[in-house]
Design a protein around this motif. Structure first.
Motif, PDB file in Angstrom:
ATOM      1  N   ILE A  96      94.804  13.738 -68.241  1.00 16.63           N
ATOM      2  CA  ILE A  96      94.931  14.072 -66.800  1.00 16.63           C
ATOM      3  C   ILE A  96      93.557  14.156 -66.257  1.00 16.63           C
ATOM      4  CG2 ILE A  96      95.347  15.777 -65.021  1.00 16.63           C
ATOM      5  CD1 ILE A  96      97.681  16.611 -66.933  1.00 16.63           C
ATOM      6  N   GLY A  97      92.408  14.797 -66.838  1.00 15.26           N
ATOM      7  CA  GLY A  97      91.012  14.444 -66.662  1.00 15.26           C
ATOM      8  C   GLY A  97      90.604  15.423 -65.470  1.00 15.26           C
ATOM      9  N   ASP A  98      91.362  16.475 -65.252  1.00 14.24           N
ATOM     10  CA  ASP A  98      91.038  17.414 -64.279  1.00 14.24           C
ATOM     11  C   ASP A  98      89.890  18.294 -64.719  1.00 14.24           C
ATOM     12  OD1 ASP A  98      91.129  19.973 -62.635  1.00 14.24           O
ATOM     13  OD2 ASP A  98      92.886  19.078 -61.488  1.00 14.24           O
ATOM     14  N   PRO A  99      88.972  18.417 -63.660  1.00 13.78           N
ATOM     15  CA  PRO A  99      87.522  19.161 -64.162  1.00 13.78           C
ATOM     16  C   PRO A  99      88.052  20.747 -64.747  1.00 13.78           C
ATOM     17  CG  PRO A  99      87.152  18.187 -62.102  1.00 13.78           C
ATOM     18  CD  PRO A  99      88.668  17.821 -62.423  1.00 13.78           C
ATOM     19  N   ARG A 100      89.084  21.286 -63.862  1.00 17.43           N
ATOM     20  CA  ARG A 100      89.498  22.772 -64.325  1.00 17.43           C
ATOM     21  C   ARG A 100      89.695  22.927 -65.995  1.00 17.43           C
ATOM     22  NH1 ARG A 100      94.162  23.275 -60.088  1.00 17.43           N
ATOM     23  NH2 ARG A 100      94.203  20.909 -60.473  1.00 17.43           N
ATOM     24  N   ALA A 101      90.200  21.826 -66.521  1.00 18.30           N
ATOM     25  CA  ALA A 101      90.352  21.771 -67.952  1.00 18.30           C
ATOM     26  C   ALA A 101      89.175  21.715 -68.880  1.00 18.30           C
ATOM     27  CB  ALA A 101      91.437  20.654 -68.360  1.00 18.30           C
ATOM     28  N   PRO A 134      83.239  20.165 -57.268  1.00 19.81           N
ATOM     29  CA  PRO A 134      82.280  20.556 -56.167  1.00 19.81           C
ATOM     30  C   PRO A 134      81.226  19.590 -56.377  1.00 19.81           C
ATOM     31  CG  PRO A 134      83.205  22.432 -56.398  1.00 19.81           C
ATOM     32  CD  PRO A 134      83.704  21.459 -57.423  1.00 19.81           C
ATOM     33  N   GLU A 135      80.545  19.039 -55.473  1.00 18.04           N
ATOM     34  CA  GLU A 135      79.436  17.683 -55.546  1.00 18.04           C
ATOM     35  C   GLU A 135      78.147  18.338 -56.480  1.00 18.04           C
ATOM     36  OE1 GLU A 135      78.796  15.227 -52.611  1.00 18.04           O
ATOM     37  OE2 GLU A 135      77.040  14.303 -53.437  1.00 18.04           O
ATOM     38  N   VAL A 138      78.315  18.928 -60.456  1.00 16.58           N
ATOM     39  CA  VAL A 138      78.571  17.690 -61.287  1.00 16.58           C
ATOM     40  C   VAL A 138      77.527  17.634 -62.329  1.00 16.58           C
ATOM     41  CG1 VAL A 138      78.867  15.206 -61.315  1.00 16.58           C
ATOM     42  CG2 VAL A 138      80.189  16.423 -59.632  1.00 16.58           C
ATOM     43  N   ALA A 139      76.247  17.649 -61.818  1.00 23.42           N
ATOM     44  CA  ALA A 139      75.191  17.351 -62.577  1.00 23.42           C
ATOM     45  C   ALA A 139      75.111  18.464 -63.886  1.00 23.42           C
ATOM     46  CB  ALA A 139      73.937  17.506 -62.028  1.00 23.42           C
ATOM     47  N   GLN A 140      75.419  19.539 -63.683  1.00 26.79           N
ATOM     48  CA  GLN A 140      75.212  20.662 -64.783  1.00 26.79           C
ATOM     49  C   GLN A 140      76.606  20.323 -65.741  1.00 26.79           C
ATOM     50  OE1 GLN A 140      75.380  24.699 -63.878  1.00 26.79           O
ATOM     51  NE2 GLN A 140      75.278  25.078 -65.964  1.00 26.79           N
ATOM     52  N   ALA A 141      77.816  20.166 -65.214  1.00 31.11           N
ATOM     53  CA  ALA A 141      78.805  19.881 -66.017  1.00 31.11           C
ATOM     54  C   ALA A 141      78.752  18.578 -66.776  1.00 31.11           C
ATOM     55  CB  ALA A 141      80.275  19.939 -65.013  1.00 31.11           C
ATOM     56  N   GLN A 142      78.244  17.681 -66.354  1.00 28.36           N
ATOM     57  CA  GLN A 142      78.082  16.216 -66.870  1.00 28.36           C
ATOM     58  C   GLN A 142      76.745  16.411 -67.943  1.00 28.36           C
ATOM     59  OE1 GLN A 142      77.070  13.045 -64.219  1.00 28.36           O
ATOM     60  NE2 GLN A 142      79.243  12.892 -63.846  1.00 28.36           N
ATOM     61  N   ALA A 143      76.036  17.308 -67.950  1.00 31.44           N
ATOM     62  CA  ALA A 143      74.842  17.594 -68.904  1.00 31.44           C
ATOM     63  C   ALA A 143      75.550  18.226 -70.110  1.00 31.44           C
ATOM     64  CB  ALA A 143      73.620  18.524 -68.161  1.00 31.44           C
ATOM     65  N   GLN A 144      76.516  19.199 -69.865  1.00 30.16           N
ATOM     66  CA  GLN A 144      77.206  20.100 -70.703  1.00 30.16           C
ATOM     67  C   GLN A 144      77.933  18.950 -71.464  1.00 30.16           C
ATOM     68  OE1 GLN A 144      79.413  22.984 -68.725  1.00 30.16           O
ATOM     69  NE2 GLN A 144      79.169  24.316 -70.413  1.00 30.16           N
ATOM     70  N   VAL A 145      78.563  17.927 -70.832  1.00 29.40           N
ATOM     71  CA  VAL A 145      79.611  16.922 -71.633  1.00 29.40           C
ATOM     72  C   VAL A 145      78.692  16.332 -72.357  1.00 29.40           C
ATOM     73  CG1 VAL A 145      80.975  14.641 -71.469  1.00 29.40           C
ATOM     74  CG2 VAL A 145      81.422  17.129 -69.690  1.00 29.40           C
ATOM     75  N   MET A 146      77.476  15.768 -71.946  1.00 26.26           N
ATOM     76  CA  MET A 146      76.484  14.756 -72.583  1.00 26.26           C
ATOM     77  C   MET A 146      76.181  15.720 -74.041  1.00 26.26           C
ATOM     78  SD  MET A 146      74.059  12.302 -71.903  1.00 26.26           S
ATOM     79  CE  MET A 146      72.974  12.665 -70.714  1.00 26.26           C
ATOM     80  N   LEU A 225      77.455   9.755 -56.748  1.00 28.87           N
ATOM     81  CA  LEU A 225      78.862  10.030 -57.274  1.00 28.87           C
ATOM     82  C   LEU A 225      80.114   8.945 -56.272  1.00 28.87           C
ATOM     83  CD1 LEU A 225      80.067  12.078 -58.620  1.00 28.87           C
ATOM     84  CD2 LEU A 225      80.566  13.468 -56.733  1.00 28.87           C
ATOM     85  N   THR A 226      79.818   8.750 -55.230  1.00 26.70           N
ATOM     86  CA  THR A 226      80.643   8.173 -54.545  1.00 26.70           C
ATOM     87  C   THR A 226      80.894   6.504 -54.974  1.00 26.70           C
ATOM     88  OG1 THR A 226      79.366   7.848 -52.816  1.00 26.70           O
ATOM     89  CG2 THR A 226      81.098   9.375 -52.261  1.00 26.70           C
ATOM     90  N   GLN A 227      79.752   5.994 -55.259  1.00 24.91           N
ATOM     91  CA  GLN A 227      79.617   4.568 -55.674  1.00 24.91           C
ATOM     92  C   GLN A 227      80.507   4.491 -56.798  1.00 24.91           C
ATOM     93  OE1 GLN A 227      75.413   3.561 -56.247  1.00 24.91           O
ATOM     94  NE2 GLN A 227      75.967   1.595 -57.032  1.00 24.91           N
ATOM     95  N   HIS A 228      80.443   5.462 -57.681  1.00 22.41           N
ATOM     96  CA  HIS A 228      81.198   5.050 -59.277  1.00 22.41           C
ATOM     97  C   HIS A 228      82.789   5.721 -59.229  1.00 22.41           C
ATOM     98  CE1 HIS A 228      77.770   3.255 -60.757  1.00 22.41           C
ATOM     99  NE2 HIS A 228      76.740   4.047 -60.250  1.00 22.41           N
TER     100      HIS A 228
END
Lengths: 229, 277
Positions: A96-101, A134-135, A138-146, A225-228
């Protein structure tokens, strides 16, 4: 939504409850999943605990097709599941890819004992729908994922490392931090030279090929964010 | 054993040291410890001489006996030796082909296949004596008189081209699994796509076990045209990924990856794999 009425759904649910063989359950679950009705969510979640892989696959597909609306129920019941049901629920959340998960998927990618669940989680954290977060987060969550994905590229199982590479590839395409692309490319290069499994090397090569041709095409300050999304 | 439970055992097994494992294998008091140690040495690719020697000794063990008269430790030792890549154990494994325990013969055959030593061809062919007529089920057992699947697969992998006339009759054996093994070997030995396509058709079999075995065979022989049919057959994603890995890697070796870069075909297989994660 297909617009099926509640009456139809209860008939489909009843068909699962009265099915008299494993194969009949699978068919009944597929029918319920195909209705794409939120009223089916709790039954589809119950099916994950039936210890019937065919039925679980059909239920996961059904929940994934319903998408975001199934997420709260999946998360809410996650701790109450037996191990098998939990693994299937995590697969559904990964699809599903929902950020809450995201928190549960991050933990799973690093720590689950079943490789197929780590595999699904690694792919899932790379393909989160970032536009639903929430915009400013995003950066912090992506850093964690990375960070988690980089760590996951050293998993003992090749298929989990493969999923981590696929996850990094997906993340690079959506990264808001403009330096992420270069960091990921560098990490992929390491995977190619270090990983012992040809298939994992090949996946990293494919990602690298795609990302370098993307980088060539993009403007000097590419990522918004919107571009991609 | 499923992949998932294997992984669980690995996680627990990490705590054993090499010295401990070898000592556990050498002692004779506790059969469980010995059995586990043999598996562990193979799993963690322990190739030091003491480990190899202890495993070769275990191939002749008479202490660990199953209720049916089988030799569990010998089976595990043979499997482990197959993983360790030491060709000097080939004669000891060939000797196991005469063991009265079917499962020891099967494990030894699979180990000989993995070790890739052509000295195994003649003794493996000897197990096919009597042809299909002799390949009947053992009364009261779930298996045939010999481990025909393993034997046929090994002959194919070992490039036993002279054995083609002895393998071909097994294409018509009553058991579909044996047919698959013969088909796989015939493809490897002749390169005739007719045999690859025959395995692809098996992906439509109503029986899940047969679809799985056809998938694994197609992965093992690296039959590229099977990639798409494997991705869409009705079976677990975990097994599909393993089969596709087999197909992809034999293609990558063929094109000379990584030096060559990726081909379009390789990218197509990778995309199929992405969708199965």
């Amino acid at each position: 939504m297909s617009g099926k009425g509640l009456a139809d759904i209860s008939t489909l649910v009843q068909a699962i409850e009265t099915a008299d063989s494993k194969a009949a359950i699978v068919v009944a679950v597929r029918n319920l999943a195909a209705a794409k009705d939120p009223a089916a969510i709790s039954t589809l979640i119950n099916v994950l605990g039936y210890n019937n892989p065919g039925a679980a696959v059909a239920a996961v597909d059904g929940l994934a097709a319903l998408g975001r609306i199934a997420v709260p129920a999946l998360l809410e019941e996650l701790d109450g599941y037996n191990y098998g049901a939990r693994a299937w629920a995590i697969r559904a959340l990964a699809l599903i890819g929902d950020p809450r998960a995201l928190p549960v998927l991050l933990d799973t990618a690093l720590g689950d004992f079943a490789l197929s669940v780590r595999r699904a989680a690694a792919k899932g954290i790379g393909t989160i729908n970032w536009s639903q977060l929430p915009e400013e987060q995003v950066a912090q969550a992506q850093a964690q994922v990375m960070e988690v994905l980089q760590q996951t590229t050293t998993d003992p199982e090749w298929v989990v490392r493969y999923a981590a590479v696929a996850g990094l590839h997906a993340l690079a395409l959506k990264a808001v931090d403009s330096s992420s692309g270069a960091v990921i490319s560098q990490h992929l290069q390491q995977v190619i030279s270090r990983d012992q499994t040809l298939t994992v090397q090949a996946r990293a090569q494919m990602a690298l090929d795609a990302l370098s041709s993307d980088l060539d095409e993009l403007e000097p300050s590419p990522s918004s964010l919107t571009q991609h999304s | 054993m499923t992949l998932e439970s294997q992984n669980l055992i690995n996680a627990q097994g990490e705590s054993l040291t090499v010295e401990q494992a070898i000592a556990n294998l050498r002692q004779t008091e506790d059969s469980g410890l010995r059995y586990y140690a043999a598996w562990w040495l193979g799993r963690f690719r322990i190739t030091q001489p003491e480990a190899i020697e202890a495993l070769v000794v275990a191939l002749e063990d008479d202490i660990d006996r199953a209720p049916d008269g089988g030799y569990p430790l010998r089976r595990n030792a043979a499997r482990a030796l197959g993983k360790l890549g030491q060709r000097r154990v080939v004669p000891a494994l060939i000797a196991c082909l005469d063991c009265p325990d079917y499962y020891v013969r099967e494990s030894a055959t699979q180990a000989l296949e993995t070790l890739g030593d052509t000295r195994a061809i003649a003794p493996l062919l000897a197990l096919l004596s009597g042809g299909v007529e002799a390949a009947t089920q053992v009364p009261g057992k779930p298996h045939l008189v010999q481990p025909y699947n393993a034997i046929l697969e090994a002959l194919g992998s070992l490039g036993a081209i002279a054995a083609v006339t002895k393998i071909a009759p097994f294409l018509e054996h009553d058991w579909p699994q044996v047919q698959n093994a013969a088909t796989r070997a015939m493809y490897q030995l002749t390169g005739d796509e007719h045999y690859g396509d025959r395995l692809v058709q098996r992906l439509q079999a109503p029986n899940l076990q047969l679809r799985r075995s056809a998938m694994m065979d197609l992965g093992a022989i690296g039959y590229l045209p099977a990639a798409q049919p494997i991705a869409t057959t009705l079976a677990e994603n975990s097994l599909k990924l393993i089969a596709l890995q087999g197909i992809l890697e034999s293609h990558l070796q063929h094109i000379g990856f990584p030096a060559s870069g990726l081909s379009t075909e390789a990218e197509q297989v990778l995309s199929l794999m992405d969708d199965l994660l």
